[in-house]
Write an enzyme that holds these catalytic residues in place. Structure first.
Site: not given
Ligand SMILES: NC(=O)c1ccc[n+]([C@@H]2O[C@H](COP(=O)([O-])OP(=O)(O)OC[C@H]3O[C@@H](n4cnc5c(N)ncnc54)[C@H](O)[C@@H]3O)[C@@H](O)[C@H]2O)c1
Length: 444
Positions: A72, A129, A131, A136, A158, A179, A229
């Protein structure tokens, strides 16, 4: 199969056949067109982003016996992520679902880090990380520097365009979409997304890794929302339109539950939080096309503080400490006023119409995905829907269900809905073609 035993024999047989279809479809999903490509060996993994998804993905990898470095950007983010993982394991142990020795083994496989350079030994890196495309892309630029040659570089986006992520790399062939669904250590579905330049053996690797993690992997191509989706958008949109047209949330939910869903869509929204995706949607509202119908009820609920279970009210109200949805007169009055404000004369809507509009929208979209090669086969769409979106398994998935009803019947209804409601119901050419020749999705 007690429930099925109580049904009349014909219905019971239909359910058995649908369940058998789902089982076979899961096996078929593993057959993918990658020529002679064989999976690259995966002995070590790294996950970037220790949030909701990253933590769950790390747990899924650890369960498959693969050591994983969880990275992280901030010490806080990492500490929170690792604590959540420990809590998840603890609660599994408490519920008797996980042996303490296994918990220790899995925990020992997960190492935290704050340095992206620590991806250096990983055979696969999975990015999870926030979205945000630029964020990214920045991560993938760093992966180009630090990941070892031949490492598979996956993104859990996503909805971002994976080609735009791969475009910043010197090795776009190694980039792929992975995904996962939330919670990632529990949900069985993994959509593997092929980008324009993804190498066949990268696809084969991720499909195989999914299997090792106990997941069902389904191959998709880049498309807004991939397979799952994309269909869900249609389901969700119609549910909200139905509420504007005259149904109340509990009527929509009852019809969907009666169809076989464990929960209705409005109860699901209240559980997930109506504010999920609020900011993204708010931003999109400014530039969206004006030639079609939209529905912003959920945005209004958020603005009224109706976030769902967590605020005690949403599409329903909740007694303190209870998750049981109760009808809410205040909300229902608001819905009726909204219809009037939109100039819609509310009318009674039957359970049959509710199910048709929610499910046929998905079927029509599924036909578009098949036409465009986003999904390889109709049964893959069924697998996505049954394993990732709660579609009742005993209905076999939306595409199988359509085949049972007969595509000519489905097409007639879709055409009628297009005449009545326009844009969103434009029949997919493939549906029209199959209907005309009495075809089935299964025979494609
Ligand atoms: N939550 C869901 O239901 C879901 C489902 C499928 C896909 N996604 C996708 O998964 C990804 C993450 O979503 P999430 O819900 O886990 O988000 P989240 O906010 O819970 O976690 C994101 C994490 O990334 C870290 N981060 C940010 N910048 C960073 C960097 N430069 N280097 C390292 N870490 C970094 C943050 O500190 C945080 O801990 C997104 O792209 C989201 O669209 C989410």
């Amino acid at each position: 199969m007690n429930a099925a035993n109580e049904l009349d024999p014909q219905e019971a047989a239909a359910r058995e056949a649908a369940l058998a279809h789902v089982k076979a479809a899961e096996k078929t999903a593993a057959q993918i067109p990658v020529g002679n490509a064989t999976p690259r060996p995966i002995a070590q993994a790294a996950v970037i982003g220790a949030g909701t998804m990253g933590g769950g993905i790390a747990m899924a990898l650890a369960a498959a016996g693969i050591p994983v470095t969880l990275i992280d950007a901030t010490a806080d983010g990492l500490a929170r992520g690792l604590a959540r993982i420990r809590d998840n394991y603890e609660s599994s142990v408490k519920r008797g679902k996980l042996d303490p020795a296994l918990r220790d083994e899995r925990l020992a496989r997960i190492t935290g880090s704050l340095a992206i350079a620590d991806v250096k030994d990983a055979d696969i890196v999975i990015e999870a990380v926030f979205e945000d495309l630029a964020l990214k892309q920045g991560i993938f630029r760093e992966l180009d520097v630090h990941a070892k040659p031949g490492a598979v570089l996956a993104t859990n986006t996503s909805g971002l365009d994976i080609d735009e992520i791969a475009a910043v790399m010197k090795r776009p062939a190694d980039v792929v979409g992975a995904h996962f669904f939330s919670p990632a250590h529990v949900m069985r579905l993994l959509e593997v997304v092929r980008a324009a330049q993804t190498a066949d053996d990268v696809i084969a690797t991720l499909m195989d890794l999914g299997r090792r993690m106990g997941k069902v992997s389904v191959l998709a191509r880049i498309y807004p929302g991939f397979i799952g989706n994309a269909l869900f958008r249609n389901y969700n949109r119609e549910a909200h339109f139905l509420v504007e047209d005259g149904a109340l949330p509990h009527e929509v939910d009852a019809a969907l539950k009666d169809f076989g869903y464990a929960m209705g869509i409005f109860a699901v929204h209240d559980m997930a939080g109506n504010d999920v995706g609020y900011q993204t949607r708010k931003a999109q509202m400014a530039t969206r096309p004006t030639d079609r119908r939209w529905n912003d009820l959920i945005m209004k609920l958020v603005e009224m503080g109706r976030l769902g279970q967590k605020s005690g009210k949403g599409w329903y109200r909740y007694e303190p400490g209870s998750r049981e949805p109760q009808r809410d007169e205040e909300l229902e009055r608001f819905i009726v006023e909204e219809s009037a404000r939109l100039g819609i004369t509310r009318r009674p809507i039957s359970a049959e119409e509710i199910v048709k509009r929610c499910v046929y929208g998905m079927i029509n979209e599924g036909a578009k995905l098949l036409e465009q090669g986003v999904a390889l086969r109709a049964s893959d769409i069924d697998v996505v829907y049954v394993t990732g979106y709660g579609f009742p398994a005993h209905r076999g998935g939306p595409m199988y269900y359509a085949d049972q009803i007969g595509l000519a019947n489905v097409y007639e209804d879709v055409k009628r809905l297009y005449e009545a409601y326009g844009y969103w119901w434009k029949p997919a050419p493939l549906l029209e073609k199959l209907a005309a020749r009495n075809g089935r999705f299964a025979d494609l």
